[in-house]
Design a protein around this motif. Structure first.
Motif, PDB file in Angstrom:
ATOM      1  N   GLY A  76       0.793  -1.229   0.000  1.00 59.14           N
ATOM      2  CA  GLY A  76       0.000   0.000   0.000  1.00 59.14           C
ATOM      3  C   GLY A  76       0.819   1.270   0.000  1.00 59.14           C
ATOM      4  O   GLY A  76       0.388   2.288   0.535  1.00 59.14           O
ATOM      5  N   ARG A  77       1.971   1.236  -0.585  1.00 53.23           N
ATOM      6  CA  ARG A  77       2.845   2.412  -0.656  1.00 53.23           C
ATOM      7  C   ARG A  77       2.570   3.154  -1.967  1.00 53.23           C
ATOM      8  O   ARG A  77       3.205   2.920  -2.987  1.00 53.23           O
ATOM      9  N   SER A  78       1.593   4.040  -1.932  1.00 53.40           N
ATOM     10  CA  SER A  78       1.048   4.666  -3.135  1.00 53.40           C
ATOM     11  C   SER A  78       2.068   5.404  -3.992  1.00 53.40           C
ATOM     12  O   SER A  78       2.079   5.246  -5.210  1.00 53.40           O
ATOM     13  N   ALA A  79       2.887   6.237  -3.388  1.00 55.43           N
ATOM     14  CA  ALA A  79       3.857   7.011  -4.174  1.00 55.43           C
ATOM     15  C   ALA A  79       4.854   6.089  -4.862  1.00 55.43           C
ATOM     16  O   ALA A  79       5.160   6.266  -6.053  1.00 55.43           O
ATOM     17  N   GLU A  80       5.354   5.113  -4.135  1.00 49.99           N
ATOM     18  CA  GLU A  80       6.306   4.165  -4.726  1.00 49.99           C
ATOM     19  C   GLU A  80       5.628   3.309  -5.789  1.00 49.99           C
ATOM     20  O   GLU A  80       6.220   2.986  -6.813  1.00 49.99           O
ATOM     21  N   PHE A  81       4.375   2.931  -5.551  1.00 51.38           N
ATOM     22  CA  PHE A  81       3.639   2.122  -6.522  1.00 51.38           C
ATOM     23  C   PHE A  81       3.492   2.893  -7.831  1.00 51.38           C
ATOM     24  O   PHE A  81       3.748   2.362  -8.910  1.00 51.38           O
ATOM     25  N   SER A  82       3.087   4.141  -7.745  1.00 56.30           N
ATOM     26  CA  SER A  82       2.933   4.990  -8.925  1.00 56.30           C
ATOM     27  C   SER A  82       4.248   5.077  -9.696  1.00 56.30           C
ATOM     28  O   SER A  82       4.288   4.925 -10.926  1.00 56.30           O
ATOM     29  N   ARG A 134      -6.630   1.795  -8.921  1.00 55.53           N
ATOM     30  CA  ARG A 134      -6.889   3.236  -8.979  1.00 55.53           C
ATOM     31  C   ARG A 134      -5.636   3.995  -9.394  1.00 55.53           C
ATOM     32  O   ARG A 134      -5.653   4.821 -10.308  1.00 55.53           O
ATOM     33  N   ILE A 135      -4.531   3.681  -8.746  1.00 55.94           N
ATOM     34  CA  ILE A 135      -3.272   4.368  -9.037  1.00 55.94           C
ATOM     35  C   ILE A 135      -2.780   4.019 -10.434  1.00 55.94           C
ATOM     36  O   ILE A 135      -2.350   4.899 -11.194  1.00 55.94           O
ATOM     37  N   ALA A 136      -2.837   2.756 -10.791  1.00 57.22           N
ATOM     38  CA  ALA A 136      -2.365   2.333 -12.115  1.00 57.22           C
ATOM     39  C   ALA A 136      -3.164   3.023 -13.215  1.00 57.22           C
ATOM     40  O   ALA A 136      -2.588   3.460 -14.224  1.00 57.22           O
ATOM     41  N   GLN A 137      -4.477   3.150 -13.044  1.00 54.96           N
ATOM     42  CA  GLN A 137      -5.296   3.834 -14.045  1.00 54.96           C
ATOM     43  C   GLN A 137      -4.866   5.280 -14.210  1.00 54.96           C
ATOM     44  O   GLN A 137      -4.792   5.788 -15.340  1.00 54.96           O
ATOM     45  N   GLU A 138      -4.563   5.959 -13.117  1.00 59.67           N
ATOM     46  CA  GLU A 138      -4.093   7.344 -13.187  1.00 59.67           C
ATOM     47  C   GLU A 138      -2.771   7.429 -13.939  1.00 59.67           C
ATOM     48  O   GLU A 138      -2.590   8.286 -14.811  1.00 59.67           O
ATOM     49  N   VAL A 139      -1.844   6.556 -13.589  1.00 58.57           N
ATOM     50  CA  VAL A 139      -0.529   6.568 -14.236  1.00 58.57           C
ATOM     51  C   VAL A 139      -0.659   6.239 -15.718  1.00 58.57           C
ATOM     52  O   VAL A 139      -0.043   6.893 -16.567  1.00 58.57           O
ATOM     53  N   LEU A 140      -1.458   5.233 -16.050  1.00 57.96           N
ATOM     54  CA  LEU A 140      -1.643   4.860 -17.454  1.00 57.96           C
ATOM     55  C   LEU A 140      -2.261   5.991 -18.261  1.00 57.96           C
ATOM     56  O   LEU A 140      -1.848   6.239 -19.406  1.00 57.96           O
ATOM     57  N   HIS A 173       6.662   2.955  -9.709  1.00 56.46           N
ATOM     58  CA  HIS A 173       7.026   1.677 -10.308  1.00 56.46           C
ATOM     59  C   HIS A 173       6.080   1.237 -11.421  1.00 56.46           C
ATOM     60  O   HIS A 173       6.467   0.416 -12.254  1.00 56.46           O
ATOM     61  N   VAL A 174       4.869   1.782 -11.481  1.00 53.54           N
ATOM     62  CA  VAL A 174       4.037   1.552 -12.666  1.00 53.54           C
ATOM     63  C   VAL A 174       4.713   2.204 -13.865  1.00 53.54           C
ATOM     64  O   VAL A 174       4.842   1.587 -14.932  1.00 53.54           O
ATOM     65  N   ARG A 175       5.183   3.437 -13.680  1.00 53.02           N
ATOM     66  CA  ARG A 175       5.909   4.116 -14.769  1.00 53.02           C
ATOM     67  C   ARG A 175       7.174   3.339 -15.138  1.00 53.02           C
ATOM     68  O   ARG A 175       7.495   3.172 -16.312  1.00 53.02           O
ATOM     69  N   GLY A 176       7.897   2.862 -14.122  1.00 53.36           N
ATOM     70  CA  GLY A 176       9.097   2.071 -14.383  1.00 53.36           C
ATOM     71  C   GLY A 176       8.781   0.806 -15.148  1.00 53.36           C
ATOM     72  O   GLY A 176       9.520   0.411 -16.060  1.00 53.36           O
ATOM     73  N   ALA A 177       7.685   0.156 -14.801  1.00 52.93           N
ATOM     74  CA  ALA A 177       7.283  -1.069 -15.502  1.00 52.93           C
ATOM     75  C   ALA A 177       7.017  -0.765 -16.976  1.00 52.93           C
ATOM     76  O   ALA A 177       7.441  -1.522 -17.868  1.00 52.93           O
ATOM     77  N   LEU A 178       6.335   0.332 -17.238  1.00 53.38           N
ATOM     78  CA  LEU A 178       6.077   0.715 -18.626  1.00 53.38           C
ATOM     79  C   LEU A 178       7.383   0.988 -19.368  1.00 53.38           C
ATOM     80  O   LEU A 178       7.555   0.568 -20.515  1.00 53.38           O
TER      81      LEU A 178
END
Length: 136
Positions: A72-78, A115-121, A80-85
């Motif tokens: 549940g670490r939102s900032a880090e998750f966001s 929710r976070i992944a949708q925002e980042v995408l 790393h979604v960008r990093g994954a892309l």
């Protein structure tokens, strides 16, 4: 590998995955107080873990999404979604990873991760659309 080599390898991997601008901001925000911590993260997280050869950056990105999303670490998750892309992970792979996370870590973790992944995408796709040359 010496500490300096591991640090340098980690610094390059960190820049490749999360972006050089992000890394510079992290060091700038850390100041004198947090510089040692940023060095530790760069050397051991990025150099010592991400710098190993058995898993690809893409594999590590998927693992990070599941682990950080579970925590549940939102900032880090966001981040790393960008990093994954950047590491070539597809939207379908992100979706399936988050479904897997939801089943094994709980629906509330999945709700937040989606929710976070949708925002980042949405941001990622908007940035990509703006940077593409116009046809005509």
């Amino acid at each position: 590998m010496s500490k300096t080599e591991q640090y340098e390898r980690g610094l390059q991997i960190r820049k490749d995955v999360v972006g050089a601008e992000y890394v510079q901001r992290a060091y700038d925000k850390a100041g004198d107080f947090g510089k040692d911590f940023q060095d530790l993260v760069t050397e051991f997280c990025w150099g010592g873990s991400w710098g190993r050869d058995a898993l690809t950056k893409r594999d590590r990105s998927l693992l990070n999404l599941a682990i950080i999303g579970t925590l549940g670490r939102s900032a880090e998750f966001s981040l790393h979604v960008r990093g994954a892309l950047r590491n070539g992970v597809t939207t379908d792979e992100i979706r399936d990873t988050l479904i897997h996370l939801s089943i094994y870590s709980g629906i509330p973790a999945g709700v937040e991760a989606f929710r976070i992944a949708q925002e980042v995408l949405a941001e990622w796709n908007a940035d990509k659309t703006q940077s593409e040359p116009q046809k005509g």
